[in-house]
Design an enzyme around this catalytic site. Sequence first.
Site, PDB file in Angstrom:
ATOM      1  N   GLY A   1       0.833  -1.195   0.000  1.00 38.72           N
ATOM      2  CA  GLY A   1       0.000   0.000   0.000  1.00 38.72           C
ATOM      3  C   GLY A   1       0.864   1.240   0.000  1.00 38.72           C
ATOM      4  O   GLY A   1       1.986   1.232   0.511  1.00 38.72           O
TER       5      GLY A   1
ATOM      6  N   GLN B   1       2.867   9.881   1.143  1.00 41.50           N
ATOM      7  CA  GLN B   1       4.218   9.316   1.234  1.00 41.50           C
ATOM      8  C   GLN B   1       5.108   9.711   0.064  1.00 41.50           C
ATOM      9  O   GLN B   1       6.330   9.579   0.141  1.00 41.50           O
ATOM     10  CB  GLN B   1       4.134   7.783   1.314  1.00 41.50           C
ATOM     11  CG  GLN B   1       3.502   7.290   2.599  1.00 41.50           C
ATOM     12  CD  GLN B   1       3.338   5.784   2.575  1.00 41.50           C
ATOM     13  OE1 GLN B   1       2.354   5.267   2.069  1.00 41.50           O
ATOM     14  NE2 GLN B   1       4.313   5.072   3.106  1.00 41.50           N
TER      15      GLN B   1
ATOM     16  N   CYS C   1       5.773  -0.236   7.163  1.00 43.55           N
ATOM     17  CA  CYS C   1       5.434   0.926   6.332  1.00 43.55           C
ATOM     18  C   CYS C   1       6.642   1.284   5.475  1.00 43.55           C
ATOM     19  O   CYS C   1       7.775   1.284   5.971  1.00 43.55           O
ATOM     20  CB  CYS C   1       5.071   2.099   7.245  1.00 43.55           C
ATOM     21  SG  CYS C   1       4.655   3.609   6.360  1.00 43.55           S
ATOM     22  N   LEU C   2       6.403   1.592   4.206  1.00 45.12           N
ATOM     23  CA  LEU C   2       7.508   1.963   3.311  1.00 45.12           C
ATOM     24  C   LEU C   2       8.206   3.242   3.776  1.00 45.12           C
ATOM     25  O   LEU C   2       9.346   3.485   3.413  1.00 45.12           O
ATOM     26  CB  LEU C   2       6.995   2.138   1.873  1.00 45.12           C
ATOM     27  CG  LEU C   2       6.523   0.861   1.164  1.00 45.12           C
ATOM     28  CD1 LEU C   2       6.014   1.186  -0.234  1.00 45.12           C
ATOM     29  CD2 LEU C   2       7.636  -0.178   1.099  1.00 45.12           C
TER      30      LEU C   2
ATOM     31  N   HIS D   1      -4.480   1.642   7.588  1.00 48.57           N
ATOM     32  CA  HIS D   1      -3.110   2.164   7.679  1.00 48.57           C
ATOM     33  C   HIS D   1      -2.907   3.302   6.665  1.00 48.57           C
ATOM     34  O   HIS D   1      -2.396   4.370   7.014  1.00 48.57           O
ATOM     35  CB  HIS D   1      -2.130   1.005   7.432  1.00 48.57           C
ATOM     36  CG  HIS D   1      -0.693   1.395   7.359  1.00 48.57           C
ATOM     37  ND1 HIS D   1       0.248   0.992   8.289  1.00 48.57           N
ATOM     38  CD2 HIS D   1      -0.006   2.159   6.459  1.00 48.57           C
ATOM     39  CE1 HIS D   1       1.428   1.497   7.961  1.00 48.57           C
ATOM     40  NE2 HIS D   1       1.311   2.206   6.852  1.00 48.57           N
ATOM     41  N   GLU D   2      -3.332   3.062   5.424  1.00 48.28           N
ATOM     42  CA  GLU D   2      -3.118   4.072   4.375  1.00 48.28           C
ATOM     43  C   GLU D   2      -3.983   5.312   4.606  1.00 48.28           C
ATOM     44  O   GLU D   2      -3.559   6.439   4.339  1.00 48.28           O
ATOM     45  CB  GLU D   2      -3.390   3.482   2.988  1.00 48.28           C
ATOM     46  CG  GLU D   2      -2.534   2.285   2.599  1.00 48.28           C
ATOM     47  CD  GLU D   2      -1.052   2.495   2.781  1.00 48.28           C
ATOM     48  OE1 GLU D   2      -0.565   3.639   2.675  1.00 48.28           O
ATOM     49  OE2 GLU D   2      -0.359   1.493   3.058  1.00 48.28           O
TER      50      GLU D   2
ATOM     51  N   HIS E   1      -2.347   7.718   6.818  1.00 49.00           N
ATOM     52  CA  HIS E   1      -1.341   8.559   6.156  1.00 49.00           C
ATOM     53  C   HIS E   1      -1.973   9.849   5.624  1.00 49.00           C
ATOM     54  O   HIS E   1      -1.383  10.920   5.706  1.00 49.00           O
ATOM     55  CB  HIS E   1      -0.707   7.821   4.977  1.00 49.00           C
ATOM     56  CG  HIS E   1       0.417   6.906   5.353  1.00 49.00           C
ATOM     57  ND1 HIS E   1       1.542   7.328   6.017  1.00 49.00           N
ATOM     58  CD2 HIS E   1       0.592   5.578   5.152  1.00 49.00           C
ATOM     59  CE1 HIS E   1       2.366   6.308   6.203  1.00 49.00           C
ATOM     60  NE2 HIS E   1       1.815   5.225   5.685  1.00 49.00           N
TER      61      HIS E   1
HETATM   62 NI    NI Z   1       2.590   3.288   5.600  1.00 49.42          NI
END
Ligand code: NI
Length: 169
Positions: free
Chosen positions: A46, A51, A92-93, A134-135, A138
Site C-alpha cells: 500500500g 508518502q 510501512c515503506l 493504515h493508508e 497517512h
Molecule cells: Ni505506511
Amino acid sequence: MALLPILCYPDPKLHTVAKPVAEVDTRIRTLISDMLETMHEAKGIGLAATQVDVHERLIVMDVSEQHDDPLVLINPKIVWSSAETHLNEEGCLSVPGIYDGVERFDAVKVEAQDSHGKLRLIEADGLLSVCIQHEMDHLLGKVFVEYLSPLKRKRIKTKMLKAQREARN
Ligand code: NI
C-alpha cells in the site's frame, strides 16, 4: 511511468493532512501509475499519496499474492467498521525495517472513487482492511509508529535518523 521518492519518517511532511482530489483527470491517473510502480518496486502492499509528498486523498494498494490486482481509492471514506478489533503486525515503506503491532478494526466498508472517478463501495476484511486503515491514516498525517509508546517511537526515530545519515554518506 516514473519511480517517485518516498518520504521517510520522521520527515515532518508525513504529518500533512491531505486535501480531497478535486477531479480524477490525466494528472491523477499519471500519479496513480507512478505510485503503483513505486509501490511494487519497493515491495509494498500500500502507498498513500502523502508518502510521495502529494497531499491529496489518494491511495494505491495491492494485497494479492501475485501483485497483479491493484486497488485505487480516491477520496476514501469509512462508512462502517466492525465492533471487533485485532492487533496486527504492521510495517510501512516510510519506516523501513520496523514492524510492530497496531489495533485495527477487523472489517471496514469504504466509499471511494476509482481511477475513472466512479464512486464504489469496498467491503474489506483481513489484510485489505488493515491496509486500508493504515493508508487512510497517512492521509490524515498519521504514521503507524504514532500508535506505539513514546519510548518505542523515540527509539525508532533515532534509528531512522541514523540510517538516513548513513545513506547520505
Ligand atoms: Ni505506511
